[in-house]
Scaffold this motif. Sequence first.
Motif, short mmCIF file in Angstrom:
data_model
loop_
_atom_site.label_atom_id
_atom_site.label_comp_id
_atom_site.label_asym_id
_atom_site.label_seq_id
_atom_site.Cartn_x
_atom_site.Cartn_y
_atom_site.Cartn_z
N VAL A 101 32.55 -29.62 14.33
CA VAL A 101 33.97 -29.29 14.31
C VAL A 101 34.65 -29.88 15.55
CG1 VAL A 101 33.57 -27.07 15.47
CG2 VAL A 101 35.65 -27.40 14.11
N THR A 102 35.88 -30.29 15.38
CA THR A 102 36.65 -30.87 16.49
C THR A 102 37.93 -30.08 16.70
OG1 THR A 102 35.77 -33.09 16.08
CG2 THR A 102 37.79 -32.92 17.36
N LEU A 103 38.13 -29.65 17.92
CA LEU A 103 39.33 -28.91 18.31
C LEU A 103 40.25 -29.85 19.08
CD1 LEU A 103 37.20 -26.71 17.68
CD2 LEU A 103 38.17 -25.36 19.53
N SER A 104 41.52 -29.83 18.74
CA SER A 104 42.47 -30.76 19.32
C SER A 104 43.22 -30.16 20.51
CB SER A 104 43.50 -31.20 18.27
OG SER A 104 42.86 -31.82 17.18
N CYS A 105 43.61 -31.03 21.42
CA CYS A 105 44.39 -30.61 22.58
C CYS A 105 45.17 -31.81 23.09
CB CYS A 105 43.48 -30.08 23.67
SG CYS A 105 44.30 -29.74 25.26
N THR A 106 46.43 -31.62 23.36
CA THR A 106 47.22 -32.64 24.05
C THR A 106 47.82 -31.99 25.28
OG1 THR A 106 49.19 -32.15 22.75
CG2 THR A 106 47.76 -33.93 21.96
N TYR A 107 48.12 -32.82 26.25
CA TYR A 107 48.61 -32.29 27.52
C TYR A 107 49.66 -33.23 28.08
CZ TYR A 107 45.61 -35.87 29.48
OH TYR A 107 45.04 -37.07 29.78
N ASP A 108 50.37 -32.74 29.07
CA ASP A 108 51.33 -33.58 29.76
C ASP A 108 51.32 -33.20 31.23
OD1 ASP A 108 54.93 -34.26 29.55
OD2 ASP A 108 53.24 -35.50 30.19
N THR A 109 51.25 -34.17 32.09
CA THR A 109 51.28 -33.94 33.52
C THR A 109 51.88 -35.16 34.20
OG1 THR A 109 49.95 -33.50 35.49
CG2 THR A 109 48.91 -34.78 33.75
N SER A 110 52.53 -34.92 35.31
CA SER A 110 53.11 -36.01 36.08
C SER A 110 52.16 -36.51 37.17
CB SER A 110 54.42 -35.56 36.71
OG SER A 110 54.21 -34.42 37.52
N GLU A 111 51.03 -35.84 37.30
CA GLU A 111 50.06 -36.20 38.33
C GLU A 111 49.15 -37.32 37.85
OE1 GLU A 111 50.15 -34.99 41.30
OE2 GLU A 111 51.65 -33.44 40.93
N ASN A 112 48.67 -38.10 38.81
CA ASN A 112 47.70 -39.15 38.48
C ASN A 112 46.28 -38.61 38.50
OD1 ASN A 112 49.56 -41.28 38.16
ND2 ASN A 112 49.69 -41.54 40.37
N ASN A 113 46.04 -37.67 39.38
CA ASN A 113 44.72 -37.07 39.47
C ASN A 113 44.77 -35.66 38.89
OD1 ASN A 113 43.59 -39.30 40.81
ND2 ASN A 113 44.39 -38.55 42.75
N TYR A 114 43.96 -35.42 37.89
CA TYR A 114 43.93 -34.09 37.30
C TYR A 114 42.59 -33.88 36.61
CZ TYR A 114 45.45 -36.88 33.25
OH TYR A 114 45.55 -37.84 32.28
N TYR A 115 42.36 -32.65 36.24
CA TYR A 115 41.13 -32.27 35.57
C TYR A 115 41.49 -31.53 34.29
CZ TYR A 115 38.82 -33.20 40.03
OH TYR A 115 38.35 -33.78 41.18
N LYS A 151 43.16 -40.98 27.66
CA LYS A 151 44.13 -40.78 28.75
C LYS A 151 45.52 -41.27 28.40
CE LYS A 151 44.52 -41.17 33.76
NZ LYS A 151 43.85 -41.64 34.99
N ALA A 152 45.60 -42.43 27.80
CA ALA A 152 46.91 -42.99 27.47
C ALA A 152 47.66 -42.11 26.48
CB ALA A 152 46.75 -44.40 26.91
N ALA A 153 46.93 -41.55 25.56
CA ALA A 153 47.54 -40.68 24.55
C ALA A 153 47.65 -39.24 25.03
CB ALA A 153 46.73 -40.73 23.27
N LYS A 154 47.10 -38.95 26.19
CA LYS A 154 47.07 -37.60 26.75
C LYS A 154 46.48 -36.62 25.74
CE LYS A 154 50.63 -38.37 30.18
NZ LYS A 154 51.93 -37.97 30.75
N SER A 155 45.31 -37.00 25.27
CA SER A 155 44.61 -36.21 24.27
C SER A 155 43.23 -35.85 24.81
CB SER A 155 44.51 -37.01 22.98
OG SER A 155 43.65 -36.38 22.06
N PHE A 156 42.79 -34.65 24.49
CA PHE A 156 41.51 -34.16 25.04
C PHE A 156 40.89 -33.22 24.01
CE2 PHE A 156 38.47 -33.30 28.19
CZ PHE A 156 38.35 -31.95 28.43
N SER A 157 40.18 -33.77 23.04
CA SER A 157 39.63 -32.95 21.98
C SER A 157 38.18 -32.56 22.30
CB SER A 157 39.70 -33.69 20.64
OG SER A 157 38.96 -34.89 20.70
N LEU A 158 37.78 -31.44 21.74
CA LEU A 158 36.42 -30.91 21.94
C LEU A 158 35.66 -30.99 20.63
CD1 LEU A 158 34.32 -29.27 23.65
CD2 LEU A 158 35.37 -27.21 22.68
#
Lengths: 113, 115
Positions: free
Chosen positions: B19-33, B70-77
Motif C-alpha cells: 500500500v502507498t500513502l500519499s503526502c505533499t508538502y510546501d516549505t520555503s526552506e532549502n534544508n528540511y526533513y 523533491k521537485a514535486a514536493k511529494s513524499f509518499s510512504l
Amino acid sequence: AAGVIQSPRHLIKEKRETATLKCYPIPRHDTVYWYQQGPGQDPQFLISFYEKMQSDKGSIPDRFSAQQFSDYHSELNMSSLELGDSALYFCASSLRTGGNGYTFGSGTRLTVV
Amino acid sequence: AQTVTQSQPEMSVQEAETVTLSCTYDTSENNYYLFWYKQPPSRQMILVIRQEAYKQQNATENRFSVNFQKAAKSFSLKISDSQLGDTAMYFCACISNFGNEKLTFGTGTRLTIIP
C-alpha cells in the motif's frame, strides 16, 4: 533506551479546575515540545522550549502556561478548564536541529467533565 | 513555515499486500526533513521513517520505504507485505533544519489492514 516520560497517563478534571501535565525528556535532548491532539485530529503545536527558554509558541490558549525547569523537565499548566480542552496531550523532545525527528511520550489523556 | 497535505483520509488493504500513502508538502526552506509517524490505537506516536531533503536516495526501513520527489514536493510512504500490526493512523510531517522549528503534521491517513 530511555524514552520521553509523561505523567499522568490519564487525568479527569471538572470544568474550571486546573491541571498540570509533566514531561521528562530524553537525557541530553535540549528541546521540548507540547502538542494537543483532539479526537480524530492531527496534533496541534502548543509551545516549545530550548534550553529552558520558550522558543516558539503555537495555538496555546492564554489559560495555559508552560515552563521548562533546570533539570529539563517541562510542565504544562492548564487553568479554567473547558470541555473543549479534552484531548490527548503529547510531549516530545529532540536535539535542537530536529533532523532526527522528535521522540514522543505516550501522552496524557485529559478528560474535562 | 511549512504545510503538509494528506489527501487520503482512509485506506484499507488486504494483509500481505503493498500500500502507498500519499503526502505533499510546501516549505520555503532549502534544508528540511520529512517524516512518517504511525499512531496505532494505543495512540503512541512512533517514528516510522525519515528523509533528509538534500539526499536524493529514498529512505528505507525494512518493509517501509518512501518515494521522495523533491521537485514535486511529494513524499509518499510504501508499506510492503502489510501486516495486521500496521493498522494505524499515519501522519506525514515536515521540519526545517533551521533551529527549533516545530514539526508540522498532515491530517493523517487511517490505514486498515484486512485479514
